[in-house]
Design a protein around this motif. Structure first.
Motif, PDB file in Angstrom:
ATOM      1  N   MET A 136      96.005  20.184  52.747  1.00  0.00           N
ATOM      2  CA  MET A 136      97.035  19.190  53.044  1.00  0.00           C
ATOM      3  C   MET A 136      97.464  19.270  54.508  1.00  0.00           C
ATOM      4  N   LEU A 168      98.399  13.277  49.689  1.00  0.00           N
ATOM      5  CA  LEU A 168      99.392  14.342  49.510  1.00  0.00           C
ATOM      6  C   LEU A 168     100.058  14.235  48.143  1.00  0.00           C
ATOM      7  N   LEU A 193      96.990   9.110  54.013  1.00  0.00           N
ATOM      8  CA  LEU A 193      97.556  10.458  53.892  1.00  0.00           C
ATOM      9  C   LEU A 193      98.626  10.588  52.805  1.00  0.00           C
ATOM     10  N   PRO A 194      99.623   9.687  52.722  1.00  0.00           N
ATOM     11  CA  PRO A 194     100.657   9.874  51.686  1.00  0.00           C
ATOM     12  C   PRO A 194     100.098   9.861  50.263  1.00  0.00           C
ATOM     13  N   TYR A 230      96.565   7.774  58.719  1.00  0.00           N
ATOM     14  CA  TYR A 230      97.984   7.784  58.365  1.00  0.00           C
ATOM     15  C   TYR A 230      98.253   6.976  57.096  1.00  0.00           C
ATOM     16  N   SER A 265      96.867  16.397  57.287  1.00  0.00           N
ATOM     17  CA  SER A 265      98.027  15.891  58.024  1.00  0.00           C
ATOM     18  C   SER A 265      97.819  15.937  59.525  1.00  0.00           C
TER      19      SER A 265
END
Length: 141
Positions: free
Chosen positions: A19, A76, A72-73, A69, A23
């Motif tokens: 992670m 995660l 990524l969320p 970007y 990031s």
């Protein structure tokens, strides 16, 4: 592929490190975009304006950064949901690191303008986090 499974630890820290690396990947790609686009200190006042006027490798690296970007969320969240629902940690770790490796390949393919390969890698990276969600759903029922 078996060698890859042997390299990945079955500890929670492995997924956390994946992670962290995921990031930091957009930041690393932004450096490529800035260097290849001739970014100067004065451009830091309005970096988005600078990137709107880039072309070629710099523009592609910036697009790879933005896409990193954007995904990524979800990645995660998928890792955390899989942990929350007690998906076997070794599976979480393999899928998390596989996502990271595929995303590195994706960014490289984007920067070097390998559009078809890039699209294939994008789908594969999405499959990693969708599989984490799927496994969490399977474990929860």
């Amino acid at each position: 592929m078996s060698a890859f499974f042997d390299l990945v630890s079955d500890k929670v820290a492995s997924a956390i490190w994946a992670m962290v690396v995921a990031s930091l990947l957009p930041w690393a790609v932004s450096i490529v975009a800035k260097v290849s686009g001739g970014f100067r200190v004065r451009n830091n006042a309005h970096p988005r304006d600078f990137f709107q006027h880039t072309t070629g490798m710099a523009a592609r690296a910036n697009a790879a950064q933005q896409n990193s970007y954007e995904t990524l969320p979800v990645f995660l969240a998928a890792v955390l949901v899989a942990m929350l629902f007690f998906v076997p940690q070794s599976i979480i770790n393999v899928l998390a690191w596989l996502y990271v490796i595929i995303r590195i390949g994706y960014c490289t393919a984007y920067i070097t303008n390998l559009s078809t390969f890039r699209s294939i890698l994008w789908v594969l990276s999405m499959a990693c986090y969708l599989m984490l969600f799927y496994l969490a759903i399977r474990v929860s029922v």
